[in-house]
Design an enzyme around this catalytic site. Structure first.
Site, PDB file in Angstrom:
ATOM      1  N   SER A   7      -7.277   8.232  -3.543  1.00 14.97           N
ATOM      2  CA  SER A   7      -6.541   6.724  -3.226  1.00 14.97           C
ATOM      3  C   SER A   7      -7.695   6.066  -2.583  1.00 14.97           C
ATOM      4  O   SER A   7      -8.472   6.294  -1.572  1.00 14.97           O
ATOM      5  CB  SER A   7      -5.629   7.024  -2.450  1.00 14.97           C
ATOM      6  OG  SER A   7      -5.319   5.674  -1.718  1.00 14.97           O
ATOM      7  N   HIS A  32      -5.868   6.089  -8.057  1.00 10.24           N
ATOM      8  CA  HIS A  32      -4.644   5.737  -7.201  1.00 10.24           C
ATOM      9  C   HIS A  32      -4.649   4.504  -6.528  1.00 10.24           C
ATOM     10  O   HIS A  32      -5.828   4.381  -5.615  1.00 10.24           O
ATOM     11  CB  HIS A  32      -4.061   6.831  -6.426  1.00 10.24           C
ATOM     12  CG  HIS A  32      -2.593   6.612  -5.496  1.00 10.24           C
ATOM     13  ND1 HIS A  32      -1.497   6.870  -6.189  1.00 10.24           N
ATOM     14  CD2 HIS A  32      -2.348   6.052  -4.105  1.00 10.24           C
ATOM     15  CE1 HIS A  32      -0.544   6.423  -5.676  1.00 10.24           C
ATOM     16  NE2 HIS A  32      -1.022   5.943  -4.385  1.00 10.24           N
ATOM     17  N   ASP A  34      -3.233   1.412  -3.845  1.00 12.79           N
ATOM     18  CA  ASP A  34      -2.267   1.241  -3.079  1.00 12.79           C
ATOM     19  C   ASP A  34      -2.250  -0.043  -2.689  1.00 12.79           C
ATOM     20  O   ASP A  34      -2.904  -0.694  -2.149  1.00 12.79           O
ATOM     21  CB  ASP A  34      -2.285   2.013  -1.683  1.00 12.79           C
ATOM     22  CG  ASP A  34      -2.070   3.600  -1.798  1.00 12.79           C
ATOM     23  OD1 ASP A  34      -1.032   4.013  -2.282  1.00 12.79           O
ATOM     24  OD2 ASP A  34      -3.071   4.470  -1.684  1.00 12.79           O
ATOM     25  N   MET A  36      -0.078  -3.059  -0.921  1.00 10.46           N
ATOM     26  CA  MET A  36       0.903  -3.267   0.027  1.00 10.46           C
ATOM     27  C   MET A  36       1.289  -4.745   0.586  1.00 10.46           C
ATOM     28  O   MET A  36       0.325  -5.577   0.395  1.00 10.46           O
ATOM     29  CB  MET A  36       0.578  -2.482   1.394  1.00 10.46           C
ATOM     30  CG  MET A  36       0.370  -1.000   1.082  1.00 10.46           C
ATOM     31  SD  MET A  36      -0.101  -0.218   2.785  1.00 10.46           S
ATOM     32  CE  MET A  36      -0.677   1.389   1.976  1.00 10.46           C
ATOM     33  N   HIS A  65       0.409   2.065  -7.261  1.00 14.69           N
ATOM     34  CA  HIS A  65       1.403   2.344  -6.334  1.00 14.69           C
ATOM     35  C   HIS A  65       1.872   0.874  -5.520  1.00 14.69           C
ATOM     36  O   HIS A  65       1.090   0.730  -4.760  1.00 14.69           O
ATOM     37  CB  HIS A  65       1.140   3.324  -5.542  1.00 14.69           C
ATOM     38  CG  HIS A  65       2.191   3.829  -4.306  1.00 14.69           C
ATOM     39  ND1 HIS A  65       1.861   4.555  -3.322  1.00 14.69           N
ATOM     40  CD2 HIS A  65       3.404   3.534  -4.254  1.00 14.69           C
ATOM     41  CE1 HIS A  65       2.876   4.793  -2.503  1.00 14.69           C
ATOM     42  NE2 HIS A  65       3.870   4.315  -3.009  1.00 14.69           N
ATOM     43  N   MET A  67       3.867  -0.860  -2.914  1.00 12.95           N
ATOM     44  CA  MET A  67       4.634  -0.812  -1.734  1.00 12.95           C
ATOM     45  C   MET A  67       5.108  -2.135  -1.337  1.00 12.95           C
ATOM     46  O   MET A  67       4.576  -2.733  -0.563  1.00 12.95           O
ATOM     47  CB  MET A  67       4.143   0.242  -0.631  1.00 12.95           C
ATOM     48  CG  MET A  67       3.922   1.493  -1.050  1.00 12.95           C
ATOM     49  SD  MET A  67       2.530   2.380  -0.162  1.00 12.95           S
ATOM     50  CE  MET A  67       1.172   1.949  -1.250  1.00 12.95           C
ATOM     51  N   MET A 136       6.796  10.580  -1.465  1.00 14.52           N
ATOM     52  CA  MET A 136       6.164  10.211  -0.327  1.00 14.52           C
ATOM     53  C   MET A 136       6.233  11.385   0.661  1.00 14.52           C
ATOM     54  O   MET A 136       7.196  11.790   1.113  1.00 14.52           O
ATOM     55  CB  MET A 136       6.522   9.098   0.258  1.00 14.52           C
ATOM     56  CG  MET A 136       6.112   7.655  -0.531  1.00 14.52           C
ATOM     57  SD  MET A 136       4.098   7.534  -1.052  1.00 14.52           S
ATOM     58  CE  MET A 136       3.471   7.440   0.742  1.00 14.52           C
ATOM     59  N   ASP A 174       2.207  12.052  -2.282  1.00 19.35           N
ATOM     60  CA  ASP A 174       1.069  11.138  -1.645  1.00 19.35           C
ATOM     61  C   ASP A 174       1.520  11.207  -0.304  1.00 19.35           C
ATOM     62  O   ASP A 174       2.359  10.780   0.297  1.00 19.35           O
ATOM     63  CB  ASP A 174       1.599   9.837  -2.261  1.00 19.35           C
ATOM     64  CG  ASP A 174       0.706   8.494  -2.055  1.00 19.35           C
ATOM     65  OD1 ASP A 174      -0.304   8.910  -1.103  1.00 19.35           O
ATOM     66  OD2 ASP A 174       1.050   7.420  -2.219  1.00 19.35           O
TER      67      ASP A 174
END
Ligand code: DX5
Ligand code: ZN
Length: 218
Positions: A7, A32, A34, A36, A65, A67, A136, A174
């Site tokens: 990540s 990966h 992330d 957000m 991913h 979020m 998660m 994760d």
């Protein structure tokens, strides 16, 4: 055999290309990423333009991913940016099945993610509609947190469901992975293991990946 998905949340954002190149090694399945939004989680990271830039610099597929609240509003920009897997949270939308189908219709693997406290029943009626489930094992929002052990029960249950029903989704975990605990994740059934701090927080990320692969081997 499981794969690692480093990540980039724990990477040096000013040197992303070099950081990503470092981890293009045997045993790494995806990068990966992330995303957000500061609403679904109390942190803001990067958006589609950064995903698009990363896509040009690596041969590894991108595991994006998101979020974010209302992921259906943002799916197109992440698909266009080059996501190979696009994973959103079941808690973030009223119509997860619609979005999973939409993502698949664009030729991208569709992933569904569950927060640590979210029951597997939330995706029971979505079986067959996703290509990957992301469990998660920390509360999303930050790297370097500690594993929430009970969340691993869901990984065990998913492994069983997958086998019993003959389905073929990827089981991804994760959060909180270290060299000392990775075997707990893989024994439970994880096939793709996200590692942020354990890889990019290490002095030697390549050695860290090797250690994770050997310690998680079952
Ligand atoms: C957390 C992110 C994770 C994070 C994991 O919200 O979804 O991908 O990077 O970091 P570590 O491996 O450090 O727990
Ligand atoms: Zn993540």
């Amino acid at each position: 055999m499981f794969k690692i998905a480093p990540s980039i949340l724990s990477a040096d954002f000013t040197r992303l290309e070099q950081e990503i190149k470092k981890v293009e090694v045997e045993g790494v399945g995806y990068i990966h990423v992330d995303v957000m939004d500061g609403h679904f989680v109390p942190n803001i990271t990067i958006g589609a333009p950064v995903v698009k830039s990363i896509k040009k610099k690596t041969k590894l597929p991108l595991d994006v991913h998101i979020m974010v609240e209302d992921p259906e509003k943002m799916a197109d920009q992440f698909i266009e940016a080059g996501s190979d897997v696009l994973t959103f949270h079941v808690e973030a939308t009223r119509h997860p099945e619609r979005l999973l189908n939409y993502i698949r219709s664009k030729g991208v693997k569709a992933g569904i993610s569950l927060n640590p406290a979210t029951d597997l029943s939330s995706i029971k009626y979505l079986l067959g509609s996703f290509d990957l489930v992301l469990v998660m094992t920390v509360n999303p929002g930050f790297g370097g947190q500690k594993l929430i052990m009970p969340a691993l029960e869901k990984v065990k249950e998913l492994k069983k469901i997958k086998k019993d029903k003959g389905l073929d989704f990827i089981i991804e975990v994760d959060g909180g992975v270290t060299e000392d605990n990775i075997d707990l994740y893989t024994k439970a059934g994880a096939e793709l293991v996200v590692a942020g701090n354990a890889v990019f927080g290490a002095k030697d990320p390549v050695q860290a990946i090797k250690n994770l692969l050997s310690k998680g081997a079952i």
